[in-house]
Design a protein around this motif. Structure first.
Motif, mmCIF file in Angstrom:
data_model
loop_
_atom_site.group_PDB
_atom_site.id
_atom_site.type_symbol
_atom_site.label_atom_id
_atom_site.label_comp_id
_atom_site.label_asym_id
_atom_site.label_seq_id
_atom_site.Cartn_x
_atom_site.Cartn_y
_atom_site.Cartn_z
ATOM 1 N N ARG A 1 -31.697 -32.032 -23.261
ATOM 2 C CA ARG A 1 -30.784 -31.426 -24.231
ATOM 3 C C ARG A 1 -30.051 -30.257 -23.579
ATOM 4 N NH1 ARG A 1 -32.419 -32.179 -29.970
ATOM 5 N NH2 ARG A 1 -34.209 -33.610 -30.006
ATOM 6 N N SER A 2 -28.796 -30.080 -23.924
ATOM 7 C CA SER A 2 -28.049 -28.917 -23.452
ATOM 8 C C SER A 2 -28.635 -27.653 -24.078
ATOM 9 C CB SER A 2 -26.570 -29.039 -23.824
ATOM 10 O OG SER A 2 -25.893 -27.828 -23.562
ATOM 11 N N LEU A 3 -28.713 -26.606 -23.280
ATOM 12 C CA LEU A 3 -29.222 -25.316 -23.758
ATOM 13 C C LEU A 3 -28.091 -24.315 -23.976
ATOM 14 C CD1 LEU A 3 -32.290 -24.922 -21.343
ATOM 15 C CD2 LEU A 3 -32.230 -26.010 -23.607
ATOM 16 N N ALA A 4 -26.860 -24.799 -23.883
ATOM 17 C CA ALA A 4 -25.702 -23.908 -23.915
ATOM 18 C C ALA A 4 -25.666 -23.035 -25.164
ATOM 19 C CB ALA A 4 -24.416 -24.723 -23.800
ATOM 20 N N GLU A 5 -26.018 -23.594 -26.310
ATOM 21 C CA GLU A 5 -25.942 -22.833 -27.559
ATOM 22 C C GLU A 5 -27.180 -21.992 -27.814
ATOM 23 O OE1 GLU A 5 -24.981 -25.439 -30.751
ATOM 24 O OE2 GLU A 5 -23.068 -26.085 -29.876
ATOM 25 N N ARG A 6 -28.177 -22.134 -26.970
ATOM 26 C CA ARG A 6 -29.422 -21.384 -27.181
ATOM 27 C C ARG A 6 -29.503 -20.122 -26.315
ATOM 28 N NH1 ARG A 6 -33.288 -24.222 -30.054
ATOM 29 N NH2 ARG A 6 -32.926 -26.460 -30.326
ATOM 30 N N ALA A 7 -28.838 -20.150 -25.156
ATOM 31 C CA ALA A 7 -28.909 -19.014 -24.231
ATOM 32 C C ALA A 7 -27.526 -18.406 -24.056
ATOM 33 C CB ALA A 7 -29.461 -19.481 -22.890
ATOM 34 N N GLY B 1 -29.557 -24.956 -12.631
ATOM 35 C CA GLY B 1 -29.965 -25.576 -13.888
ATOM 36 C C GLY B 1 -28.812 -26.211 -14.643
ATOM 37 N N ARG B 2 -27.634 -26.235 -14.033
ATOM 38 C CA ARG B 2 -26.449 -26.823 -14.681
ATOM 39 C C ARG B 2 -26.142 -28.207 -14.114
ATOM 40 N NH1 ARG B 2 -23.926 -22.877 -17.655
ATOM 41 N NH2 ARG B 2 -24.119 -20.713 -16.912
ATOM 42 N N TYR B 3 -25.552 -29.020 -14.961
ATOM 43 C CA TYR B 3 -25.009 -30.308 -14.529
ATOM 44 C C TYR B 3 -23.684 -30.520 -15.252
ATOM 45 C CZ TYR B 3 -24.316 -35.294 -13.797
ATOM 46 O OH TYR B 3 -23.767 -36.506 -13.464
ATOM 47 N N GLN B 4 -22.634 -30.687 -14.468
ATOM 48 C CA GLN B 4 -21.273 -30.835 -14.998
ATOM 49 C C GLN B 4 -20.934 -29.721 -15.997
ATOM 50 O OE1 GLN B 4 -20.931 -34.898 -16.428
ATOM 51 N NE2 GLN B 4 -20.666 -35.680 -14.339
ATOM 52 N N GLY B 5 -21.327 -28.508 -15.624
ATOM 53 C CA GLY B 5 -20.978 -27.329 -16.409
ATOM 54 C C GLY B 5 -21.914 -26.995 -17.550
ATOM 55 N N ARG C 1 -31.586 -26.233 -17.908
ATOM 56 C CA ARG C 1 -32.878 -25.734 -17.453
ATOM 57 C C ARG C 1 -32.894 -24.221 -17.455
ATOM 58 N NH1 ARG C 1 -35.508 -25.040 -11.562
ATOM 59 N NH2 ARG C 1 -33.892 -23.449 -11.610
ATOM 60 N N MET C 2 -33.953 -23.634 -18.048
ATOM 61 C CA MET C 2 -34.176 -22.189 -17.965
ATOM 62 C C MET C 2 -35.096 -21.909 -16.788
ATOM 63 S SD MET C 2 -32.507 -20.332 -20.095
ATOM 64 C CE MET C 2 -33.414 -18.786 -20.185
ATOM 65 N N PRO C 3 -34.665 -21.056 -15.836
ATOM 66 C CA PRO C 3 -35.493 -20.806 -14.652
ATOM 67 C C PRO C 3 -36.741 -19.997 -14.981
ATOM 68 C CG PRO C 3 -33.491 -19.465 -14.605
ATOM 69 C CD PRO C 3 -33.385 -20.343 -15.802
ATOM 70 N N CYS D 1 -31.919 -22.410 1.218
ATOM 71 C CA CYS D 1 -32.056 -23.543 0.299
ATOM 72 C C CYS D 1 -32.804 -23.069 -0.940
ATOM 73 C CB CYS D 1 -32.825 -24.679 0.962
ATOM 74 S SG CYS D 1 -33.058 -26.083 -0.141
ATOM 75 N N LEU D 2 -32.162 -23.224 -2.081
ATOM 76 C CA LEU D 2 -32.764 -22.745 -3.323
ATOM 77 C C LEU D 2 -33.714 -23.797 -3.878
ATOM 78 C CD1 LEU D 2 -32.527 -20.183 -5.060
ATOM 79 C CD2 LEU D 2 -31.080 -21.478 -6.587
ATOM 80 N N GLY D 3 -34.919 -23.365 -4.149
ATOM 81 C CA GLY D 3 -35.897 -24.212 -4.822
ATOM 82 C C GLY D 3 -36.198 -23.607 -6.177
ATOM 83 N N GLY D 4 -37.413 -23.768 -6.621
ATOM 84 C CA GLY D 4 -37.801 -23.135 -7.879
ATOM 85 C C GLY D 4 -37.967 -24.120 -9.012
ATOM 86 N N TRP D 5 -38.590 -23.622 -10.087
ATOM 87 C CA TRP D 5 -38.971 -24.457 -11.223
ATOM 88 C C TRP D 5 -38.529 -23.821 -12.534
ATOM 89 C CZ3 TRP D 5 -41.662 -29.128 -10.651
ATOM 90 C CH2 TRP D 5 -41.953 -29.455 -9.311
ATOM 91 N N GLY D 6 -38.270 -24.668 -13.508
ATOM 92 C CA GLY D 6 -37.839 -24.176 -14.811
ATOM 93 C C GLY D 6 -38.131 -25.196 -15.889
#
Length: 433
Positions: free
Chosen positions: A121-127, A143-147, A151-153, A316-321
């Motif tokens: 689900r898009s998180l755009a309206e939540r954050a 955490g973005r895909y096509q704008g 994903r929250m880091p 190289c950026l890694g990390g989890w969210g």
């Protein structure tokens, strides 16, 4: 029966109106409990899958969350410690339908695949933008895909250069900034018998190989795939020079011949034994190298990766969210979990307990964290020079292509030009070009 007999005299003494109202109130309460949401309801259950090791590390925070949110029951399901196996389990559950997971605890490179498949689900309206500005820019972009944000880091990661401060001091050197300086310093210290090897990196054919390579690409001003235009840059002159650098480390015996089979731990153990001057690795290695019984304790430091003249470092950026699944029946409750895990207070305490890298910028200079991990202030400069692996839906296939041809190049089965031309053309076909 005794209870009924005991209560009969009590009810007889009550006024008739109250005696009549009690059964009505009881029936009304039962009806309301059935039709009114939340009344007499059990907690909403929210589940996610996580590697077993990290699930154990999060367990105290899960208990805390459940105590603070009595209307939500968070459950973390322990999965394998191999992250690719966890990804496969998530993927299988989505493909089969009726996935039991409300949240995905995901590596940064899973985002485009999962989002493109419609599993998040898009998180755009939540954050809000204000909330997101507290995080590292690379972690948000990852955490973005096509704008759209999916994903929250929760925690970050980034590749960096480890170097032996004592050996550089003996040779009279400052830490290198360029690839050429790294090679020259390595060879001189090797010739002076101060170190067996100059530079350690990850050359095994697995995901760590392209993760390492995007840093070298960035250092030469090259790129893998432009996510906006899908332009492929692997066969550019700069990209070929990046491969030649890796070949040079082997040809000049700056790196051991077995480097083409090394993952992170093989490199870390050799560096920790005191057998090398430089190493490319992730932040996790710092704590192990600093252990009381480590031969290099207090004899090393970190810096951003080296680069070509007039170019910039890349990490190289890694990390989890956390992302919310489209199949979740409780997205609002899932969002409460994501907010809790990514909050500043929880991140601070989790970092202090585990030594992972925060995704919130302010925590790199947090007094409590710096008291325990003084190198975090230096770590900020590393992770802010982020180099993302291409956030495209076909990332897994693109990574496999690069791994095969890059491995062929560094093991001298192909020339750098041959390998990168084939890798570029196969990647273009993958992307429909």
């Amino acid at each position: 029966m005794r209870t009924q007999q005991t209560l009969k005299p009590f009810f007889k003494r009550l006024p008739p109106v109250i005696r009549f109202a009690i059964p009505i109130a009881i029936c009304l309460g039962l009806v309301l409990g059935t039709i009114v949401p939340g009344l007499n309801a059990s907690p909403v259950k929210v589940t996610l899958l996580m590697q077993a090791l990290e699930a154990a590390q999060w367990e105290p925070f899960v208990q805390e969350f459940n105590e603070k949110h009595p209307d939500i029951e968070l459950e973390i399901i322990e999965g394998p410690n191999a992250t690719n196996q966890v990804e496969d389990l998530y993927t299988s559950s989505f493909l089969l339908g009726n996935s039991p997971y409300d949240l995905v605890f995901m590596d940064i490179v899973w985002v485009p695949k999962f989002a493109a498949a419609g599993w998040l689900r898009s998180l755009a309206e939540r954050a809000s933008d204000t909330e997101l500005s507290a995080f590292l820019e690379g972690d948000i972009n990852g955490g973005r895909y096509q704008g759209e944000l999916y994903r929250m880091p929760v925690r970050s990661d980034g590749g960096m250069l480890y170097y032996r401060t004592d050996l550089l001091a003996k040779g009279g050197y400052e830490p290198p900034n360029t690839f050429r300086e790294l090679l020259d310093i390595s060879q001189t210290l090797q010739q002076d018998n101060l170190a067996e090897w100059g530079y350690l990196w990850q050359g095994k054919q697995y995901e760590g190989l392209p993760a390492m390579f995007v840093e070298v690409l960035a250092g030469y001003g090259a790129f893998w795939v432009d996510p906006d235009t899908l332009e492929v840059g692997l066969d550019s002159p700069e990209a070929i020079e990046a491969v030649k650098f890796l070949r040079t480390t082997l040809e000049q015996q700056v790196s051991p011949p077995g480097i083409t089979t090394y993952a992170e731990e093989e490199a870390r153990r050799l560096f920790q034994n005191g057998d090398a001057v430089f190493m490319r690795n992730w932040p996790y290695a710092f704590g192990l190298l600093s252990a009381e019984d480590s031969p290099v304790k207090g004899k090393f430091a970190i810096k951003p990766m080296v680069h070509a003249p007039e170019q910039s470092s890349g990490a190289c950026l890694g990390g989890w969210g956390l992302g919310i699944t489209t199949s979740s029946q409780h997205p609002d409750a899932a969002w409460e979990v994501a907010k809790f895990f990514s909050s500043e207070d929880v991140q601070r305490r989790f970092i202090l307990a585990t030594g992972y890298v925060p995704s919130r910028r302010a925590l790199f200079n947090d007094p409590e964290i710096l008291a325990k991990y003084p190198h975090y202030s230096e770590l900020l400069a590393v992770v802010e020079s982020a180099a993302l692996r291409p956030p495209i839906a076909q990332y897994a296939q693109a990574s496999d292509i690069l791994q095969r041809y890059l491995s062929a190049a560094i093991t001298a089965q192909m020339t750098p030009e041959q390998a990168m031309n084939k890798a570029a053309n196969e990647t273009r076909r993958l992307l429909g070009q």
